[in-house]
Motif scaffolding. Structure first.
Motif, PDB file in Angstrom:
ATOM      1  N   GLN A  86       0.636  -1.084   0.042  1.00  0.00           N
ATOM      2  CA  GLN A  86       0.125  -0.052   0.073  1.00  0.00           C
ATOM      3  C   GLN A  86       0.847   1.345   0.103  1.00  0.00           C
ATOM      4  OE1 GLN A  86      -3.211  -0.177  -0.152  1.00  0.00           O
ATOM      5  NE2 GLN A  86      -3.454  -2.351  -0.289  1.00  0.00           N
ATOM      6  N   PRO A  87       0.382   2.191  -0.597  1.00  0.00           N
ATOM      7  CA  PRO A  87       1.313   3.701  -0.567  1.00  0.00           C
ATOM      8  C   PRO A  87       1.399   4.210   0.726  1.00  0.00           C
ATOM      9  CG  PRO A  87      -0.882   3.992  -1.501  1.00  0.00           C
ATOM     10  CD  PRO A  87      -0.816   2.419  -1.224  1.00  0.00           C
ATOM     11  N   LEU A  88       2.143   4.982   0.971  1.00  0.00           N
ATOM     12  CA  LEU A  88       2.242   5.675   2.524  1.00  0.00           C
ATOM     13  C   LEU A  88       1.021   6.590   2.610  1.00  0.00           C
ATOM     14  CD1 LEU A  88       6.311   6.688   2.489  1.00  0.00           C
ATOM     15  CD2 LEU A  88       5.232   4.777   3.649  1.00  0.00           C
ATOM     16  N   ALA A  89       0.775   6.648   3.952  1.00  0.00           N
ATOM     17  CA  ALA A  89      -0.505   7.431   4.216  1.00  0.00           C
ATOM     18  C   ALA A  89      -0.074   8.862   4.186  1.00  0.00           C
ATOM     19  CB  ALA A  89      -1.006   7.017   5.623  1.00  0.00           C
ATOM     20  N   THR A  90      -0.938   9.475   3.633  1.00  0.00           N
ATOM     21  CA  THR A  90      -0.885  11.200   3.599  1.00  0.00           C
ATOM     22  C   THR A  90      -1.947  11.615   4.139  1.00  0.00           C
ATOM     23  OG1 THR A  90      -1.555  11.127   1.601  1.00  0.00           O
ATOM     24  CG2 THR A  90       0.621  10.783   1.666  1.00  0.00           C
ATOM     25  N   ILE A  91      -1.743  13.150   4.502  1.00  0.00           N
ATOM     26  CA  ILE A  91      -2.898  13.759   4.627  1.00  0.00           C
ATOM     27  C   ILE A  91      -3.293  14.750   3.370  1.00  0.00           C
ATOM     28  CG2 ILE A  91      -4.092  15.564   6.316  1.00  0.00           C
ATOM     29  CD1 ILE A  91      -1.607  15.008   8.369  1.00  0.00           C
ATOM     30  N   PRO A  92      -4.669  14.691   3.021  1.00  0.00           N
ATOM     31  CA  PRO A  92      -4.910  15.386   1.833  1.00  0.00           C
ATOM     32  C   PRO A  92      -5.010  16.851   2.031  1.00  0.00           C
ATOM     33  CG  PRO A  92      -6.803  14.380   2.548  1.00  0.00           C
ATOM     34  CD  PRO A  92      -5.712  13.790   3.363  1.00  0.00           C
ATOM     35  N   GLY A  93      -4.918  17.812   1.168  1.00  0.00           N
ATOM     36  CA  GLY A  93      -4.950  19.334   1.119  1.00  0.00           C
ATOM     37  C   GLY A  93      -3.740  19.741   1.728  1.00  0.00           C
ATOM     38  N   ARG A  94      -3.719  21.122   2.205  1.00  0.00           N
ATOM     39  CA  ARG A  94      -2.823  21.601   2.542  1.00  0.00           C
ATOM     40  C   ARG A  94      -3.221  22.678   3.880  1.00  0.00           C
ATOM     41  NH1 ARG A  94      -2.958  27.227   1.744  1.00  0.00           N
ATOM     42  NH2 ARG A  94      -4.561  27.924   0.509  1.00  0.00           N
ATOM     43  N   MET A  95      -2.355  22.906   4.817  1.00  0.00           N
ATOM     44  CA  MET A  95      -2.527  23.922   5.685  1.00  0.00           C
ATOM     45  C   MET A  95      -2.603  25.319   5.318  1.00  0.00           C
ATOM     46  SD  MET A  95       0.030  24.827   8.939  1.00  0.00           S
ATOM     47  CE  MET A  95       0.444  22.920   9.208  1.00  0.00           C
ATOM     48  N   PRO A  96      -3.653  25.956   6.056  1.00  0.00           N
ATOM     49  CA  PRO A  96      -3.884  27.372   5.793  1.00  0.00           C
ATOM     50  C   PRO A  96      -2.920  28.271   5.921  1.00  0.00           C
ATOM     51  CG  PRO A  96      -5.122  26.731   7.790  1.00  0.00           C
ATOM     52  CD  PRO A  96      -4.710  25.430   7.327  1.00  0.00           C
ATOM     53  N   SER A  97      -2.659  29.435   4.947  1.00  0.00           N
ATOM     54  CA  SER A  97      -1.856  30.257   5.298  1.00  0.00           C
ATOM     55  C   SER A  97      -1.825  30.918   6.419  1.00  0.00           C
ATOM     56  CB  SER A  97      -1.995  31.297   3.724  1.00  0.00           C
ATOM     57  OG  SER A  97      -1.204  32.417   4.148  1.00  0.00           O
ATOM     58  N   PRO A  98      -0.688  31.449   6.935  1.00  0.00           N
ATOM     59  CA  PRO A  98      -0.763  32.289   8.350  1.00  0.00           C
ATOM     60  C   PRO A  98      -1.622  33.327   8.171  1.00  0.00           C
ATOM     61  CG  PRO A  98       1.315  31.569   7.963  1.00  0.00           C
ATOM     62  CD  PRO A  98       0.616  31.161   6.595  1.00  0.00           C
ATOM     63  N   ALA A  99      -1.931  33.987   7.012  1.00  0.00           N
ATOM     64  CA  ALA A  99      -2.634  35.144   6.678  1.00  0.00           C
ATOM     65  C   ALA A  99      -4.080  34.950   6.722  1.00  0.00           C
ATOM     66  CB  ALA A  99      -2.139  35.881   5.400  1.00  0.00           C
ATOM     67  N   GLU A 100      -4.329  33.666   6.422  1.00  0.00           N
ATOM     68  CA  GLU A 100      -6.031  33.306   6.451  1.00  0.00           C
ATOM     69  C   GLU A 100      -6.423  33.080   7.834  1.00  0.00           C
ATOM     70  OE1 GLU A 100      -6.869  29.726   4.087  1.00  0.00           O
ATOM     71  OE2 GLU A 100      -4.826  30.344   2.703  1.00  0.00           O
ATOM     72  N   ARG A 101      -7.631  33.655   8.063  1.00  0.00           N
ATOM     73  CA  ARG A 101      -8.372  33.356   9.537  1.00  0.00           C
ATOM     74  C   ARG A 101      -9.647  32.657   9.363  1.00  0.00           C
ATOM     75  NH1 ARG A 101      -5.524  37.117  12.960  1.00  0.00           N
ATOM     76  NH2 ARG A 101      -4.094  38.460  11.763  1.00  0.00           N
ATOM     77  N   PRO A 102      -9.677  31.485   9.258  1.00  0.00           N
ATOM     78  CA  PRO A 102     -10.917  30.574   9.185  1.00  0.00           C
ATOM     79  C   PRO A 102     -11.692  30.890  10.156  1.00  0.00           C
ATOM     80  CG  PRO A 102      -8.871  29.206   9.611  1.00  0.00           C
ATOM     81  CD  PRO A 102      -8.303  30.751   9.233  1.00  0.00           C
ATOM     82  N   ALA A 103     -12.883  30.892  10.016  1.00  0.00           N
ATOM     83  CA  ALA A 103     -13.932  31.059  11.266  1.00  0.00           C
ATOM     84  C   ALA A 103     -13.919  29.800  12.232  1.00  0.00           C
ATOM     85  CB  ALA A 103     -15.377  31.519  10.626  1.00  0.00           C
ATOM     86  N   GLY A 104     -14.034  28.766  11.482  1.00  0.00           N
ATOM     87  CA  GLY A 104     -14.129  27.608  12.362  1.00  0.00           C
ATOM     88  C   GLY A 104     -12.472  26.852  12.576  1.00  0.00           C
ATOM     89  N   CYS A 105     -12.634  25.622  12.624  1.00  0.00           N
ATOM     90  CA  CYS A 105     -11.492  24.934  12.957  1.00  0.00           C
ATOM     91  C   CYS A 105     -10.599  24.802  11.618  1.00  0.00           C
ATOM     92  CB  CYS A 105     -12.014  23.481  12.919  1.00  0.00           C
ATOM     93  SG  CYS A 105     -10.526  22.351  13.268  1.00  0.00           S
ATOM     94  N   PRO A 106      -9.253  25.078  11.903  1.00  0.00           N
ATOM     95  CA  PRO A 106      -8.319  25.295  10.737  1.00  0.00           C
ATOM     96  C   PRO A 106      -8.027  23.830   9.833  1.00  0.00           C
ATOM     97  CG  PRO A 106      -7.107  25.520  12.700  1.00  0.00           C
ATOM     98  CD  PRO A 106      -8.550  25.563  13.048  1.00  0.00           C
ATOM     99  N   PHE A 107      -8.309  22.660  10.581  1.00  0.00           N
ATOM    100  CA  PHE A 107      -8.248  21.539  10.009  1.00  0.00           C
ATOM    101  C   PHE A 107      -9.581  20.896   9.299  1.00  0.00           C
ATOM    102  CE2 PHE A 107      -7.685  16.795  10.369  1.00  0.00           C
ATOM    103  CZ  PHE A 107      -6.692  16.639   9.798  1.00  0.00           C
ATOM    104  N   ALA A 108     -10.597  21.835   9.414  1.00  0.00           N
ATOM    105  CA  ALA A 108     -11.758  21.288   8.776  1.00  0.00           C
ATOM    106  C   ALA A 108     -11.584  20.888   7.360  1.00  0.00           C
ATOM    107  CB  ALA A 108     -12.915  22.398   8.948  1.00  0.00           C
ATOM    108  N   PRO A 109     -11.074  21.704   6.632  1.00  0.00           N
ATOM    109  CA  PRO A 109     -11.091  21.276   5.123  1.00  0.00           C
ATOM    110  C   PRO A 109     -10.374  20.102   4.708  1.00  0.00           C
ATOM    111  CG  PRO A 109     -10.416  23.604   5.301  1.00  0.00           C
ATOM    112  CD  PRO A 109     -10.420  23.063   6.809  1.00  0.00           C
ATOM    113  N   ARG A 110      -9.484  19.450   5.736  1.00  0.00           N
ATOM    114  CA  ARG A 110      -8.879  18.262   5.599  1.00  0.00           C
ATOM    115  C   ARG A 110      -9.321  17.229   6.205  1.00  0.00           C
ATOM    116  NH1 ARG A 110      -2.715  20.069   6.435  1.00  0.00           N
ATOM    117  NH2 ARG A 110      -2.049  18.389   5.017  1.00  0.00           N
TER     118      ARG A 110
END
Length: 589
Positions: free
Chosen positions: A526-550
């Motif tokens: 099996q391929p190595l496990a990865t976390i999809p997506g990317r971390m938000p930029s320091p300039a971004e200020r998400p209203a909710g949990c920053p990990f939510a998109p991933r």
């Protein structure tokens, strides 16, 4: 206030008081005495009425020295202002002009700075003509190249940073770029240099007046009085010594003020944290951090971190690259440099820092012993011999054989493991309550890595110092620490014990990190496990949990509302009591 109570602070206050007394009160108290002639005391030596004698017209020399203070210091400050203003403009332009124009400016600065400043001042004084203002302009213009070279060097270190590139993309004009984005970030060393340069300008101005190219009669300054007194030095030496002493004392006063400015603006011997709040020990806890934030303009890579580390506790701070863990460590240690802005509260005892790469942290031009001894001499106020003895002891404490020999070696003569041991020994030159280790084993092989971790554990057990270990390697943290703080996008998302980490963390991000570490039971097909997506930029200020998109568990609440850190986890849907499953390690992720 603590700096003002130091010997240098007391000397700086005394120097400032001396200059103000001479410049402000001198003409007030001695103005009449300086112009009053005494035909019965022409050219006399020191007496009760005239402490340093009189000149050829019977005027009191001491009174004339005091009155001349205002004109002398004032014109010296004018010369300094010209040098600083011209240097800022000329040296800063090379950072904002195009490549070809910048090279021309740099070449001109390099050409002019090769000539002695006093020689340039003499030539300009002859061209501009004699007089106090002309001499001040000549000295100021002669000082422009040296100040421009310093500005040029400092500006070059800032011009390549991302916030300057962003300003260029936004179409910021060149002058606005210079005065808005570059000069404010290099102001501290320039202020120090300007203060020190005032003393040099004072001496140069007195020299020109002494040669007859400065202030002309009936006006007079210290240089002109020195010239007059020198003509009668064999009859009345005090008449020449008085203005000469004034030049020396005023020059020393400016230099002392410059040194104090270097301490204040450079942050040496400071007990203040960049947040403006003092770092002080807290009973029971070695380190307390509350709502720590680090901002670079609109970007905020650390967004309100709070945690405590007890005395003797070993805590790991983990997260992927860009999570803010290293910036948190630097902020805790008071090492965030401008344009970074730190806010929040840090309460700590004496702190030592072990950096990631000791080869770049140790000065390659200095012997290892010299660098370690400097810590004890600056912070511990130890004498040279006592500091040298402690250096050998501390190197022996970290299991460096032949420590007496190693102190005479340069960093490049040591192996990577020995350099890291030397960095740990440097941290132990004081009596730290907290050791901040920023990925101290990254560049080491696994054998040396284990030795360094064992050494940190031994140091903590022996001295009672707490350890804050910054790492992206969960295995390294598990070998040394009893507790783990997991960071994501500038926030602590989970605070848990190592046992709980291995049994099954609650936050989906921590579980994903653990799942991405292969073990002996992993299916190699099996391929190595990865976390999809990317971390938000320091300039971004998400209203909710920053990990939510991933996050596979995220819902509408996760996107719109930031969860609090409760029971050690910041998540609306924590996974409680479940180990990391094979499915989480599989290819579906």
């Amino acid at each position: 206030m603590r700096r003002l109570r130091s010997p240098l602070g007391v000397a700086a206050v005394a120097s400032l008081a001396f200059l103000l007394f001479m410049v402000v009160l001198g003409p007030v108290f001695w103005a009449e005495e300086a112009v009053r002639t005494d035909t019965m005391a022409l050219g006399q030596g020191p007496s009760a009425d005239h402490p340093v004698g009189t000149d050829g017209l019977g005027r009191d020399v001491l009174a004339r020295v005091m009155v001349a203070s205002q004109l002398t210091v004032g014109l010296a400050l004018l010369a300094t202002a010209i040098a600083v203003g011209g240097g800022l403009l000329l040296g800063g332009l090379s950072a904002v002009l195009g490549r070809r124009a910048g090279r021309l400016v740099n070449g001109f600065i390099g050409l002019v700075v090769a000539f002695p400043g006093l020689l340039i001042a003499l030539v300009l004084a002859v061209v501009l003509g004699s007089g106090g203002t002309s001499a001040a302009v000549a000295i100021g213009l002669a000082g422009v190249p040296a100040f421009a070279r310093l500005t040029q060097t400092l500006a070059a270190s800032v011009a390549g940073r991302d916030f300057v590139a962003a300003a260029r993309v936004l179409g910021v004009g060149r002058l606005r770029m210079l005065f808005r984005h570059i000069l404010p970030n290099i102001g501290e060393p320039l202020i120090v240099q300007a203060t020190l340069g005032a003393g040099g300008a004072l001496l140069a101005f007195a020299a020109l007046s002494f040669l007859g190219l400065g202030v002309q009669t009936p006006d007079y300054d210290w240089g002109l009085l020195l010239n007059e007194g020198l003509n009668r030095v064999y009859l009345n030496p005090a008449a020449a010594l008085a203005p000469g002493a004034a030049v020396v004392l005023a020059g020393l006063a400016f230099n002392v003020l410059g040194e104090f400015a270097a301490q204040v603006f450079g942050g040496r011997a400071s007990d203040a944290h960049p947040s403006g709040r003092s770092i002080r020990p807290v009973p029971g806890d070695a380190l307390t951090v509350e709502d720590l934030r680090v901002a670079y303009g609109d970007a905020e890579p650390v967004k309100g971190v709070s945690f405590r580390v007890a005395q003797g506790e070993r805590v790991g701070l983990v997260g992927e690259s860009g999570s803010g863990k290293s910036l948190t460590a630097l902020a805790v240690s008071g090492l965030i440099e401008p344009p970074g802005v730190v806010s929040g509260t840090v309460l700590a005892g004496e702190t030592a820092m072990v950096f990631q790469d000791p080869m770049t942290s140790l000065n390659p031009a200095l012997r290892v012993g010299t660098q370690l001894a400097e810590v004890a001499r600056v912070h511990g106020r130890l004498a040279r011999k006592a500091a040298a003895e402690r250096t050998v002891t501390r190197l022996s404490d970290v299991h460096i054989a032949a420590a007496a020999k190693v102190v005479r070696q340069y960093p490049h003569e040591l192996s990577g493991g020995m350099r890291q041991r030397a960095m740990i020994a440097m941290g132990l030159m004081g009596s730290p309550r907290v050791i901040v280790a920023d990925e101290p084993t990254t560049a080491l092989d696994v054998t040396v890595q284990k030795q360094i971790l064992d050494l940190l554990r031994e140091v903590s057990d022996r001295t009672g110092a707490a350890i804050l270990l910054i790492s992206h390697d969960l295995a390294v943290v598990g070998q040394l620490c009893s507790r783990v703080l997991v960071m994501y996008a500038g926030l602590i998302v989970e605070d848990l014990t190592v046992e709980r980490l291995l049994a099954g963390p609650a936050h989906p991000y921590t579980r994903a990190l653990l799942a991405s570490v292969p073990d002996m039971a992993a299916d190699r097909s099996q391929p190595l496990a990865t976390i999809p997506g990317r971390m938000p930029s320091p300039a971004e200020r998400p209203a909710g949990c920053p990990f939510a998109p991933r996050c596979p568990l995220a819902d509408s609440r996760c996107v719109s509302e930031l969860p609090p850190l409760e029971d050690g986890v910041r998540c609306w849907h924590p996974v409680l009591g479940e180990p990391v499953t094979i499915m989480e390690k599989g290819s579906e992720r």
